[in-house]
Design a protein around this motif. Structure first.
Motif, PDB file in Angstrom:
ATOM      1  N   HIS A  26      -4.512   7.622   2.753  1.00  0.00           N
ATOM      2  CA  HIS A  26      -4.379   6.162   2.728  1.00  0.00           C
ATOM      3  C   HIS A  26      -3.164   5.760   3.539  1.00  0.00           C
ATOM      4  O   HIS A  26      -2.378   6.585   3.983  1.00  0.00           O
ATOM      5  CB  HIS A  26      -4.275   5.632   1.291  1.00  0.00           C
ATOM      6  N   ASN A  61       0.847  -3.356   3.704  1.00  0.00           N
ATOM      7  CA  ASN A  61       1.731  -4.474   3.370  1.00  0.00           C
ATOM      8  C   ASN A  61       3.207  -4.111   3.270  1.00  0.00           C
ATOM      9  O   ASN A  61       4.027  -4.980   3.001  1.00  0.00           O
ATOM     10  CB  ASN A  61       1.272  -5.117   2.062  1.00  0.00           C
ATOM     11  N   ASN A  85      -8.420   3.358   2.119  1.00  0.00           N
ATOM     12  CA  ASN A  85      -8.422   2.027   2.722  1.00  0.00           C
ATOM     13  C   ASN A  85      -9.826   1.583   3.108  1.00  0.00           C
ATOM     14  O   ASN A  85     -10.064   0.397   3.300  1.00  0.00           O
ATOM     15  CB  ASN A  85      -7.521   1.994   3.954  1.00  0.00           C
ATOM     16  N   ASN A  86     -10.757   2.513   3.223  1.00  0.00           N
ATOM     17  CA  ASN A  86     -12.127   2.179   3.605  1.00  0.00           C
ATOM     18  C   ASN A  86     -13.015   1.811   2.423  1.00  0.00           C
ATOM     19  O   ASN A  86     -14.167   1.428   2.626  1.00  0.00           O
ATOM     20  CB  ASN A  86     -12.768   3.339   4.377  1.00  0.00           C
ATOM     21  N   PRO A  97     -14.483  -0.536  -0.265  1.00  0.00           N
ATOM     22  CA  PRO A  97     -14.533  -2.008  -0.299  1.00  0.00           C
ATOM     23  C   PRO A  97     -13.853  -2.637  -1.509  1.00  0.00           C
ATOM     24  O   PRO A  97     -13.374  -3.760  -1.420  1.00  0.00           O
ATOM     25  CB  PRO A  97     -16.040  -2.306  -0.308  1.00  0.00           C
ATOM     26  N   ASP A  98     -13.767  -1.935  -2.632  1.00  0.00           N
ATOM     27  CA  ASP A  98     -13.174  -2.497  -3.846  1.00  0.00           C
ATOM     28  C   ASP A  98     -11.709  -2.127  -4.031  1.00  0.00           C
ATOM     29  O   ASP A  98     -11.163  -2.338  -5.115  1.00  0.00           O
ATOM     30  CB  ASP A  98     -13.932  -2.000  -5.084  1.00  0.00           C
ATOM     31  N   GLU A 121      -8.354  -2.705  -2.077  1.00  0.00           N
ATOM     32  CA  GLU A 121      -7.495  -3.234  -1.028  1.00  0.00           C
ATOM     33  C   GLU A 121      -6.058  -2.787  -1.271  1.00  0.00           C
ATOM     34  O   GLU A 121      -5.600  -2.749  -2.414  1.00  0.00           O
ATOM     35  CB  GLU A 121      -7.576  -4.757  -1.042  1.00  0.00           C
ATOM     36  N   ASN A 122      -5.338  -2.437  -0.222  1.00  0.00           N
ATOM     37  CA  ASN A 122      -3.944  -1.996  -0.323  1.00  0.00           C
ATOM     38  C   ASN A 122      -3.812  -0.903  -1.392  1.00  0.00           C
ATOM     39  O   ASN A 122      -3.231  -1.121  -2.459  1.00  0.00           O
ATOM     40  CB  ASN A 122      -3.020  -3.178  -0.621  1.00  0.00           C
ATOM     41  N   PRO A 123      -4.338   0.289  -1.122  1.00  0.00           N
ATOM     42  CA  PRO A 123      -4.474   1.322  -2.165  1.00  0.00           C
ATOM     43  C   PRO A 123      -3.170   2.011  -2.563  1.00  0.00           C
ATOM     44  O   PRO A 123      -2.909   3.170  -2.241  1.00  0.00           O
ATOM     45  CB  PRO A 123      -5.458   2.301  -1.540  1.00  0.00           C
ATOM     46  N   ARG A 182      -2.825   0.492  -7.840  1.00  0.00           N
ATOM     47  CA  ARG A 182      -4.157  -0.091  -7.644  1.00  0.00           C
ATOM     48  C   ARG A 182      -5.265   0.960  -7.740  1.00  0.00           C
ATOM     49  O   ARG A 182      -6.371   0.647  -8.170  1.00  0.00           O
ATOM     50  CB  ARG A 182      -4.211  -0.821  -6.312  1.00  0.00           C
ATOM     51  N   TYR A 219      -8.395   0.789 -10.262  1.00  0.00           N
ATOM     52  CA  TYR A 219      -9.738   1.019  -9.720  1.00  0.00           C
ATOM     53  C   TYR A 219     -10.484   2.061 -10.562  1.00  0.00           C
ATOM     54  O   TYR A 219     -11.642   1.856 -10.943  1.00  0.00           O
ATOM     55  CB  TYR A 219      -9.596   1.489  -8.270  1.00  0.00           C
TER      56      TYR A 219
END
Length: 118
Positions: free
Chosen positions: A13, A17, A72-73, A75-76, A78-80, A84, A88
């Motif tokens: 990943h 940000n 990062n690919n 879809p659920d 974002e900003n892994p 997060r 998830y």
């Protein structure tokens, strides 16, 4: 009683940000160690909270969806960040595992997060 099962997976990943120059802005990978905790009473006849095999059946497909992937690919996701990723995993596992009380995710041997759904 608390019961846990541990899993590992390798993923790459980057954190888009973080400030320019931060090392985590670049693509990198981790060997994550995941510990999933469930809580419940001992079954009076079986003597366990739940079968470890049943726990594995629920968690393993989620782990396999993360293993050897660029997070990062997804879809659920974002900003892994580690935080997060833990949320998830919780969101994917909790509906199938009502006894789930904690997800513990180690990004390195000395750094990680614990998420309890709050």
């Amino acid at each position: 009683m608390l019961l846990f099962k541990e899993f590992t997976f390798d993923s790459a990943h980057f954190l888009p940000n973080v400030p320019e120059g931060h090392k985590c802005k670049e693509m990198h990978g981790h060997t994550y160690r995941l510990r999933v905790w469930v809580e419940g009473p001992l079954h009076p006849q079986l003597g366990w909270v739940m079968d470890f095999a049943d726990l594995k059946k629920v968690v393993k497909p989620v782990v396999e969806s993360l293993d050897h992937k660029c997070l990062n690919n997804l879809p659920d996701l974002e900003n892994p960040t580690c935080e997060r990723i833990a949320v998830y995993i919780w969101d994917k596992v909790k509906p199938q595992l009502p006894l789930l009380v904690r997800v513990e995710l180690h990004e390195t041997p000395t750094s990680g997060v614990i998420y309890d759904g709050k």
